[in-house]
Scaffold this active site. Structure first.
Site, mmCIF file in Angstrom:
data_model
loop_
_atom_site.group_PDB
_atom_site.id
_atom_site.type_symbol
_atom_site.label_atom_id
_atom_site.label_comp_id
_atom_site.label_asym_id
_atom_site.label_seq_id
_atom_site.Cartn_x
_atom_site.Cartn_y
_atom_site.Cartn_z
ATOM 1 N N ARG A 78 -28.610 -1.205 32.768
ATOM 2 C CA ARG A 78 -27.452 -1.070 33.687
ATOM 3 C C ARG A 78 -27.638 -1.995 34.898
ATOM 4 O O ARG A 78 -28.280 -1.639 35.903
ATOM 5 C CB ARG A 78 -27.325 0.392 34.137
ATOM 6 C CG ARG A 78 -26.195 0.637 35.125
ATOM 7 C CD ARG A 78 -24.834 0.639 34.509
ATOM 8 N NE ARG A 78 -24.716 1.645 33.451
ATOM 9 C CZ ARG A 78 -23.743 1.658 32.559
ATOM 10 N NH1 ARG A 78 -22.819 0.721 32.574
ATOM 11 N NH2 ARG A 78 -23.688 2.595 31.631
ATOM 12 N N HIS B 201 -21.381 -10.046 31.678
ATOM 13 C CA HIS B 201 -20.932 -8.820 32.366
ATOM 14 C C HIS B 201 -21.666 -8.660 33.717
ATOM 15 O O HIS B 201 -22.413 -7.708 33.918
ATOM 16 C CB HIS B 201 -21.257 -7.658 31.418
ATOM 17 C CG HIS B 201 -20.573 -6.366 31.701
ATOM 18 N ND1 HIS B 201 -20.781 -5.625 32.847
ATOM 19 C CD2 HIS B 201 -19.689 -5.642 30.971
ATOM 20 C CE1 HIS B 201 -20.068 -4.511 32.786
ATOM 21 N NE2 HIS B 201 -19.391 -4.502 31.684
ATOM 22 N N ASP C 245 -10.750 -0.994 36.316
ATOM 23 C CA ASP C 245 -11.205 -1.533 35.021
ATOM 24 C C ASP C 245 -10.075 -2.417 34.511
ATOM 25 O O ASP C 245 -9.168 -1.976 33.820
ATOM 26 C CB ASP C 245 -11.484 -0.382 34.049
ATOM 27 C CG ASP C 245 -12.298 -0.848 32.848
ATOM 28 O OD1 ASP C 245 -12.755 0.012 32.083
ATOM 29 O OD2 ASP C 245 -12.482 -2.086 32.712
ATOM 30 N N GLU D 8 -16.682 -10.330 35.602
ATOM 31 C CA GLU D 8 -17.175 -10.808 34.315
ATOM 32 C C GLU D 8 -16.386 -12.022 33.817
ATOM 33 O O GLU D 8 -15.160 -11.954 33.702
ATOM 34 C CB GLU D 8 -17.058 -9.676 33.290
ATOM 35 C CG GLU D 8 -17.745 -8.386 33.733
ATOM 36 C CD GLU D 8 -17.281 -7.184 32.952
ATOM 37 O OE1 GLU D 8 -17.159 -6.097 33.534
ATOM 38 O OE2 GLU D 8 -17.022 -7.331 31.741
HETATM 39 O O1 TA6 Z 1 -16.468 -4.403 31.483
HETATM 40 C C1 TA6 Z 1 -15.906 -3.170 31.845
HETATM 41 C C2 TA6 Z 1 -16.296 -2.128 30.796
HETATM 42 O O2 TA6 Z 1 -15.759 -2.453 29.542
HETATM 43 C C3 TA6 Z 1 -15.859 -0.747 31.275
HETATM 44 O O3 TA6 Z 1 -14.793 -0.233 30.484
HETATM 45 C C4 TA6 Z 1 -17.138 0.091 31.156
HETATM 46 O O4 TA6 Z 1 -17.254 0.638 29.855
HETATM 47 C C5 TA6 Z 1 -18.191 -0.999 31.421
HETATM 48 O O5 TA6 Z 1 -17.728 -2.095 30.665
HETATM 49 C C6 TA6 Z 1 -19.626 -0.608 31.145
HETATM 50 O O6 TA6 Z 1 -19.842 -0.489 29.781
HETATM 51 P P1 TA6 Z 1 -21.320 -0.003 29.295
HETATM 52 O O7 TA6 Z 1 -21.229 0.035 27.789
HETATM 53 O O8 TA6 Z 1 -22.309 -1.020 29.784
HETATM 54 O O9 TA6 Z 1 -21.530 1.333 29.954
#
Ligand code: TA6
Length: 308
Positions: free
Chosen positions: A77, A178, A223, A282
């Site tokens: 994370r 991301h 989001d 991102e």
């Molecule tokens: O990039 C945004 C997103 O798609 C959100 O919808 C949220 O799910 C985030 O990514 C984090 O995803 P993760 O699978 O890393 O918890």
């Protein structure tokens, strides 16, 4: 597929005090980079950049959750998770990283990445990783490809993700860098560069909307997938009196995400107030902007993060 050990990585690429490798108690291998201009950390799993810190910056540039897990097969994370070859939940289901089709694809939790090149380039330090088809990728229906990921760290951060379609059929990929940016307080931040852009609002039944012309200030769970968006983004942080610029090439999606208080509380690998210290910006090619690549062809997306 042979997995590179700390010993092999150190022998082939190690540079004392500049590029050093270590392994944590769960067996994850980390590269630690130290140069005159910056420090950085990259985990071999997922070729995951978890830290990049120019010496000129007293505050962190990338956000890394204090509760992030560094265990085999689990997404980390923070930093820059590498989303490939699908974005979000796979149409075949499996939302968690442990699901049959892990959220955001298999690349970010793959332990099949190989370091193929590492060294200095001017004031920067460059590392090049490769991920090729394997039983792991074939389990998800992905074969005959090569992903090349180049990370250049210095007083700027440059990321380059290249896909080679080595098959005899056209393929469609989704991809995203991301990037979790660290901020003083997300409620004191404005995001410039989105004016008049079209976006899909995933907090409102994925409705298609249009951004107004004002700098975007996050005021709740956010989001958004901005479509056909190639412009650069400036994240202005009043609290830390700084601006982070994200520029990109061959990326037509920009995703802005912050889980806010309620959704953040549901994330086991996030402090309850972690949402206040981050915003994801991102550089991506997803949804409407997924990329079709013909047999034998190549596609590279670039992004650059710099402090201004
Ligand atoms: O990039 C945004 C997103 O798609 C959100 O919808 C949220 O799910 C985030 O990514 C984090 O995803 P993760 O699978 O890393 O918890």
């Amino acid at each position: 597929m042979h997995k590179q050990t700390v010993k092999e990585l150190t022998a082939h690429f190690g540079i004392e005090k500049m590029l050093e490798f270590s392994q944590n108690e769960h067996g994850l291998i980390k590269a630690q980079i130290t140069t005159a201009t910056c420090t950085a950390e990259v985990y071999m799993q997922g070729a995951h950049l978890t830290q990049w810190q120019p010496v000129t910056s007293k505050n962190p540039v990338l956000f890394l959750s204090e509760r992030a897990t560094f265990e085999p097969g689990k997404a980390i994370r923070g930093g820059v998770p590498l989303v490939f070859p699908w974005f979000g939940a796979h149409k075949n289901g499996g939302n968690g990283t442990s699901g049959k089709f892990p959220s955001h694809g298999f690349a970010r939790t793959s332990n099949q990445w190989l370091l193929v090149e590492a060294g200095r380039s001017k004031d920067d330090f460059m590392m090049k990783f490769e991920l090729t088809d394997s039983d792991h990728s074939r389990a998800f229906g992905w074969d005959n490809f090569k992903l090349t990921y180049k990370i250049s760290v210095g007083d700027e951060l440059e990321l380059e993700l290249g896909f080679d379609n080595c098959s005899t059929e056209s393929v469609v990929i989704e991809e995203a860098l991301h990037t979790y940016l660290a901020v003083s307080d997300v409620e004191q931040v404005s995001v410039n560069g989105l004016a008049d852009a079209d976006f899909i609002d995933k907090t409102d039944e994925s409705k298609r909307k249009k951004q107004d012309e004002k700098p975007f200030r996050l005021a709740g769970e956010t989001d958004r997938v901005y479509t056909n968006h190639a412009a650069h983004i400036d994240v202005e942080d009043q609290g830390w009196q700084r601006k982070i610029e994200i520029t990109k090439l061959h990326s037509l999606s920009t995703v802005i995400w912050n889980p806010w208080k309620e959704q953040s509380a549901k994330l086991a690998d996030m402090n309850p107030d972690g949402w206040k210290q981050m915003v994801c910006v991102e550089s991506a090619n997803v949804g409407d902007n997924a990329v079709e690549i013909s047999p034998g062809k190549h596609y590279t997306m670039h992004t650059c993060v710099r402090l201004k």
